[in-house]
Design a protein around this motif. Structure first.
Motif, PDB file in Angstrom:
ATOM      1  N   MET A 147       0.834  -1.171   0.000  1.00  0.00           N
ATOM      2  CA  MET A 147       0.000   0.000   0.000  1.00  0.00           C
ATOM      3  C   MET A 147       0.879   1.234   0.000  1.00  0.00           C
ATOM      4  O   MET A 147       2.014   1.196   0.451  1.00  0.00           O
ATOM      5  CB  MET A 147      -0.904  -0.009   1.221  1.00  0.00           C
ATOM      6  CG  MET A 147      -1.934  -1.131   1.186  1.00  0.00           C
ATOM      7  SD  MET A 147      -2.557  -1.534   2.812  1.00  0.00           S
ATOM      8  CE  MET A 147      -1.125  -2.209   3.591  1.00  0.00           C
ATOM      9  N   LYS A 148       0.332   2.324  -0.492  1.00  0.00           N
ATOM     10  CA  LYS A 148       1.068   3.582  -0.606  1.00  0.00           C
ATOM     11  C   LYS A 148       0.223   4.720  -0.041  1.00  0.00           C
ATOM     12  O   LYS A 148      -1.003   4.697  -0.119  1.00  0.00           O
ATOM     13  CB  LYS A 148       1.395   3.905  -2.067  1.00  0.00           C
ATOM     14  CG  LYS A 148       2.187   2.838  -2.788  1.00  0.00           C
ATOM     15  CD  LYS A 148       3.602   2.767  -2.312  1.00  0.00           C
ATOM     16  CE  LYS A 148       4.378   1.767  -3.174  1.00  0.00           C
ATOM     17  NZ  LYS A 148       5.719   1.560  -2.686  1.00  0.00           N
ATOM     18  N   LEU A 149       0.915   5.703   0.509  1.00  0.00           N
ATOM     19  CA  LEU A 149       0.287   6.945   0.922  1.00  0.00           C
ATOM     20  C   LEU A 149       0.766   8.020  -0.035  1.00  0.00           C
ATOM     21  O   LEU A 149       1.959   8.323  -0.096  1.00  0.00           O
ATOM     22  CB  LEU A 149       0.672   7.312   2.355  1.00  0.00           C
ATOM     23  CG  LEU A 149       0.132   8.651   2.860  1.00  0.00           C
ATOM     24  CD1 LEU A 149      -1.398   8.614   2.935  1.00  0.00           C
ATOM     25  CD2 LEU A 149       0.721   8.992   4.218  1.00  0.00           C
ATOM     26  N   VAL A 150      -0.155   8.569  -0.805  1.00  0.00           N
ATOM     27  CA  VAL A 150       0.154   9.651  -1.735  1.00  0.00           C
ATOM     28  C   VAL A 150      -0.158  10.955  -1.009  1.00  0.00           C
ATOM     29  O   VAL A 150      -1.290  11.171  -0.562  1.00  0.00           O
ATOM     30  CB  VAL A 150      -0.677   9.541  -3.032  1.00  0.00           C
ATOM     31  CG1 VAL A 150      -0.384  10.713  -3.951  1.00  0.00           C
ATOM     32  CG2 VAL A 150      -0.411   8.223  -3.728  1.00  0.00           C
ATOM     33  N   THR A 151       0.852  11.807  -0.873  1.00  0.00           N
ATOM     34  CA  THR A 151       0.696  13.097  -0.203  1.00  0.00           C
ATOM     35  C   THR A 151       0.972  14.195  -1.217  1.00  0.00           C
ATOM     36  O   THR A 151       1.977  14.150  -1.916  1.00  0.00           O
ATOM     37  CB  THR A 151       1.673  13.224   0.982  1.00  0.00           C
ATOM     38  OG1 THR A 151       1.479  12.119   1.860  1.00  0.00           O
ATOM     39  CG2 THR A 151       1.450  14.520   1.731  1.00  0.00           C
ATOM     40  N   ALA A 152       0.062  15.147  -1.285  1.00  0.00           N
ATOM     41  CA  ALA A 152       0.214  16.259  -2.226  1.00  0.00           C
ATOM     42  C   ALA A 152       0.017  17.570  -1.489  1.00  0.00           C
ATOM     43  O   ALA A 152      -0.901  17.706  -0.685  1.00  0.00           O
ATOM     44  CB  ALA A 152      -0.802  16.143  -3.354  1.00  0.00           C
ATOM     45  N   ILE A 153       0.893  18.517  -1.768  1.00  0.00           N
ATOM     46  CA  ILE A 153       0.743  19.883  -1.281  1.00  0.00           C
ATOM     47  C   ILE A 153       0.339  20.709  -2.495  1.00  0.00           C
ATOM     48  O   ILE A 153       1.079  20.781  -3.478  1.00  0.00           O
ATOM     49  CB  ILE A 153       2.055  20.422  -0.685  1.00  0.00           C
ATOM     50  CG1 ILE A 153       2.573  19.528   0.432  1.00  0.00           C
ATOM     51  CG2 ILE A 153       1.879  21.859  -0.210  1.00  0.00           C
ATOM     52  CD1 ILE A 153       1.703  19.478   1.662  1.00  0.00           C
ATOM     53  N   ILE A 187      -3.908  10.489   0.420  1.00  0.00           N
ATOM     54  CA  ILE A 187      -4.754   9.433  -0.121  1.00  0.00           C
ATOM     55  C   ILE A 187      -4.039   8.102   0.051  1.00  0.00           C
ATOM     56  O   ILE A 187      -2.899   7.952  -0.377  1.00  0.00           O
ATOM     57  CB  ILE A 187      -5.057   9.669  -1.610  1.00  0.00           C
ATOM     58  CG1 ILE A 187      -5.690  11.044  -1.804  1.00  0.00           C
ATOM     59  CG2 ILE A 187      -5.955   8.583  -2.161  1.00  0.00           C
ATOM     60  CD1 ILE A 187      -5.502  11.600  -3.156  1.00  0.00           C
ATOM     61  N   LEU A 188      -4.719   7.142   0.644  1.00  0.00           N
ATOM     62  CA  LEU A 188      -4.189   5.805   0.814  1.00  0.00           C
ATOM     63  C   LEU A 188      -4.664   4.953  -0.357  1.00  0.00           C
ATOM     64  O   LEU A 188      -5.861   4.875  -0.621  1.00  0.00           O
ATOM     65  CB  LEU A 188      -4.699   5.229   2.134  1.00  0.00           C
ATOM     66  CG  LEU A 188      -4.001   4.027   2.704  1.00  0.00           C
ATOM     67  CD1 LEU A 188      -2.519   4.300   2.911  1.00  0.00           C
ATOM     68  CD2 LEU A 188      -4.640   3.627   4.010  1.00  0.00           C
ATOM     69  N   VAL A 189      -3.725   4.349  -1.080  1.00  0.00           N
ATOM     70  CA  VAL A 189      -4.070   3.567  -2.270  1.00  0.00           C
ATOM     71  C   VAL A 189      -3.294   2.254  -2.279  1.00  0.00           C
ATOM     72  O   VAL A 189      -2.317   2.087  -1.556  1.00  0.00           O
ATOM     73  CB  VAL A 189      -3.768   4.348  -3.576  1.00  0.00           C
ATOM     74  CG1 VAL A 189      -4.603   5.600  -3.675  1.00  0.00           C
ATOM     75  CG2 VAL A 189      -2.291   4.687  -3.682  1.00  0.00           C
ATOM     76  N   THR A 190      -3.726   1.349  -3.155  1.00  0.00           N
ATOM     77  CA  THR A 190      -2.973   0.116  -3.362  1.00  0.00           C
ATOM     78  C   THR A 190      -1.700   0.442  -4.131  1.00  0.00           C
ATOM     79  O   THR A 190      -1.595   1.498  -4.761  1.00  0.00           O
ATOM     80  CB  THR A 190      -3.801  -0.907  -4.150  1.00  0.00           C
ATOM     81  OG1 THR A 190      -4.103  -0.353  -5.437  1.00  0.00           O
ATOM     82  CG2 THR A 190      -5.093  -1.254  -3.427  1.00  0.00           C
TER      83      THR A 190
END
Length: 112
Positions: A1-7, A63-66
């Motif tokens: 799983m991945k955590l996508v972080t965007a500013i 956002i937590l994604v596969t």
């Protein structure tokens, strides 16, 4: 799983949210943040006085994604948040070892 972080810039949040919803993203966490990068803030004049604004207001989207969905989510955010101007923001992806859905106790990708 991945955590996508965007500013991203605050005025682009609605565009990012809509683009992610159309892509099928079902949830996200949004928080206000402030900081600076290359632009190092800016100066403003208020009632004849010049003030230096060191930190620029931004919005942080998480956002937590596969694993398989991370690259697509990054591309969707980048396209929706881009203005072409300095200060558009950054996106990074981090690995998440474990996720637990509190309500049901589910673990792993099923909890995403």
């Amino acid at each position: 799983m991945k955590l996508v972080t965007a500013i991203v810039q605050p005025h682009k949040l609605a565009d990012v949210q809509l683009a992610l919803a159309m892509h099928g993203v079902s949830g996200m966490t949004v928080s206000e943040s402030s900081g600076y990068a290359r632009q190092h803030g800016h100066s403003e004049i208020y009632r004849g006085e010049e003030f230096t604004i060191d930190f620029v207001l931004k919005v942080k989207v998480e956002i937590l994604v596969t694993d398989a969905g991370a690259d697509e989510v990054v591309a969707v955010i980048a396209e929706a948040a881009r203005t072409g101007e300095i200060g558009d923001g950054k996106i990074w992806v981090t690995t998440v070892d474990e996720v637990v859905r509190i309500r049901t106790g589910e673990h792993g990708e099923i909890a995403v």
